[in-house]
Motif scaffolding. Structure first.
Motif, PDB file in Angstrom:
ATOM      1  N   ARG A  41       0.846  -1.252  -0.079  1.00  0.00           N
ATOM      2  CA  ARG A  41      -0.006   0.112  -0.067  1.00  0.00           C
ATOM      3  C   ARG A  41       0.657   0.951  -0.209  1.00  0.00           C
ATOM      4  O   ARG A  41       0.877   2.167  -0.519  1.00  0.00           O
ATOM      5  N   ALA A  42       1.976   1.670   0.743  1.00  0.00           N
ATOM      6  CA  ALA A  42       2.761   2.501   0.570  1.00  0.00           C
ATOM      7  C   ALA A  42       3.393   2.235  -0.598  1.00  0.00           C
ATOM      8  O   ALA A  42       3.563   3.227  -0.911  1.00  0.00           O
ATOM      9  N   ALA A  43       3.973   1.612  -1.356  1.00  0.00           N
ATOM     10  CA  ALA A  43       4.923   1.031  -1.789  1.00  0.00           C
ATOM     11  C   ALA A  43       3.630   2.132  -3.489  1.00  0.00           C
ATOM     12  O   ALA A  43       4.398   3.163  -4.453  1.00  0.00           O
ATOM     13  N   ALA A  44       2.550   1.565  -3.779  1.00  0.00           N
ATOM     14  CA  ALA A  44       1.438   2.079  -4.670  1.00  0.00           C
ATOM     15  C   ALA A  44       1.586   3.764  -4.232  1.00  0.00           C
ATOM     16  O   ALA A  44       1.012   3.738  -5.792  1.00  0.00           O
ATOM     17  N   VAL A  45       1.087   4.554  -3.173  1.00  0.00           N
ATOM     18  CA  VAL A  45       1.516   5.797  -3.168  1.00  0.00           C
ATOM     19  C   VAL A  45       2.461   6.363  -3.538  1.00  0.00           C
ATOM     20  O   VAL A  45       3.082   7.688  -3.001  1.00  0.00           O
ATOM     21  N   ALA A  88       8.084   2.162   1.165  1.00  0.00           N
ATOM     22  CA  ALA A  88       7.284   0.635   1.757  1.00  0.00           C
ATOM     23  C   ALA A  88       8.913  -0.443   2.822  1.00  0.00           C
ATOM     24  O   ALA A  88       8.266  -1.348   3.368  1.00  0.00           O
ATOM     25  N   ALA A  89       9.887  -0.308   2.576  1.00  0.00           N
ATOM     26  CA  ALA A  89      10.781  -1.294   3.684  1.00  0.00           C
ATOM     27  C   ALA A  89      10.461  -0.839   4.906  1.00  0.00           C
ATOM     28  O   ALA A  89      10.117  -1.339   6.029  1.00  0.00           O
ATOM     29  N   GLU A  90       9.745   0.705   5.228  1.00  0.00           N
ATOM     30  CA  GLU A  90       9.769   0.979   6.754  1.00  0.00           C
ATOM     31  C   GLU A  90       8.739   0.748   7.067  1.00  0.00           C
ATOM     32  O   GLU A  90       8.150   0.575   8.547  1.00  0.00           O
ATOM     33  N   VAL A  91       7.736   1.080   6.497  1.00  0.00           N
ATOM     34  CA  VAL A  91       6.399   0.919   6.791  1.00  0.00           C
ATOM     35  C   VAL A  91       6.190  -0.989   7.131  1.00  0.00           C
ATOM     36  O   VAL A  91       5.216  -1.233   7.767  1.00  0.00           O
ATOM     37  N   ALA A  92       6.176  -1.591   6.032  1.00  0.00           N
ATOM     38  CA  ALA A  92       6.399  -3.136   6.280  1.00  0.00           C
ATOM     39  C   ALA A  92       7.567  -3.630   7.742  1.00  0.00           C
ATOM     40  O   ALA A  92       6.919  -4.346   8.504  1.00  0.00           O
ATOM     41  N   SER A 148      14.395  -9.021   5.161  1.00  0.00           N
ATOM     42  CA  SER A 148      14.855  -8.679   4.126  1.00  0.00           C
ATOM     43  C   SER A 148      13.544  -8.426   2.965  1.00  0.00           C
ATOM     44  O   SER A 148      12.184  -8.619   3.808  1.00  0.00           O
ATOM     45  N   VAL A 149      12.861  -6.743   2.276  1.00  0.00           N
ATOM     46  CA  VAL A 149      12.170  -6.387   2.241  1.00  0.00           C
ATOM     47  C   VAL A 149      12.257  -6.286   0.758  1.00  0.00           C
ATOM     48  O   VAL A 149      12.800  -5.232   0.463  1.00  0.00           O
ATOM     49  N   ASN A 150      11.619  -6.905  -0.025  1.00  0.00           N
ATOM     50  CA  ASN A 150      11.940  -6.105  -2.141  1.00  0.00           C
ATOM     51  C   ASN A 150      10.543  -5.924  -2.377  1.00  0.00           C
ATOM     52  O   ASN A 150       9.571  -6.342  -2.358  1.00  0.00           O
ATOM     53  N   VAL A 169       8.152  -9.605   1.697  1.00  0.00           N
ATOM     54  CA  VAL A 169       8.958  -9.744   3.150  1.00  0.00           C
ATOM     55  C   VAL A 169       9.445 -11.341   3.333  1.00  0.00           C
ATOM     56  O   VAL A 169       8.290 -11.929   3.001  1.00  0.00           O
ATOM     57  N   VAL A 170      10.900 -11.446   3.883  1.00  0.00           N
ATOM     58  CA  VAL A 170      10.970 -12.135   4.621  1.00  0.00           C
ATOM     59  C   VAL A 170      11.121 -12.349   5.503  1.00  0.00           C
ATOM     60  O   VAL A 170      12.073 -11.377   6.641  1.00  0.00           O
TER      61      VAL A 170
END
Length: 126
Positions: free
Chosen positions: A56-60, A64-68, A79-81, A93-94
């Motif tokens: 959702r964060a990456a869509a706007v 994304a990594a910080e929100v995840a 990791s967050v890819n 997300v791993v």
């Protein structure tokens, strides 16, 4: 002498204690196994939620990594890819699964991955 030995062999006092001592380790192992399965289920739910929030964060055009990481709470993220193909954003997300240390088995190192795909938000021009 034989009467006394025969009397002792028919005596059942203490048999409940011996049965309890024999079964108790299996009860503890079963409880540890149930607790481990609860930890795995918790990790699945939280990692899927973290991937969805990151997508959702990456869509706007957010981080994304910080929100995840924030959404994952106290779980350890490996990791967050983020993949962006122009129309959709996919976040993977791993997460390292927390484990119970089981005697004779030890700690198990296991990771779980979850991903979420969301359509990218279009910018509205005034």
């Amino acid at each position: 002498m034989f009467r006394r030995l025969k009397k002792l062999t028919k005596n059942e006092r203490g048999s409940q204690l011996i049965e309890f001592i024999a079964v108790f380790p299996m009860v503890i192992l079963a409880m540890m196994f149930i607790w481990q399965m609860a930890l795995v289920a918790y990790t699945v739910v939280v990692s899927e939620s973290a991937a969805r929030d990151g997508a959702r964060a990456a869509a706007v055009d957010g981080n994304a990594a910080e929100v995840a990481k924030t959404s994952a709470g106290n779980l350890e993220l490996e990791s967050v890819n983020t993949e962006d193909n122009g129309e959709e954003v996919t976040v993977t997300v791993v997460v390292k699964v927390p484990t119970v240390s089981i005697p004779l088995v030890g700690q198990i190192d296991y990771t779980l991955d979850a991903d979420a795909t969301i359509p990218k938000e279009e910018e509205i021009e005034d």
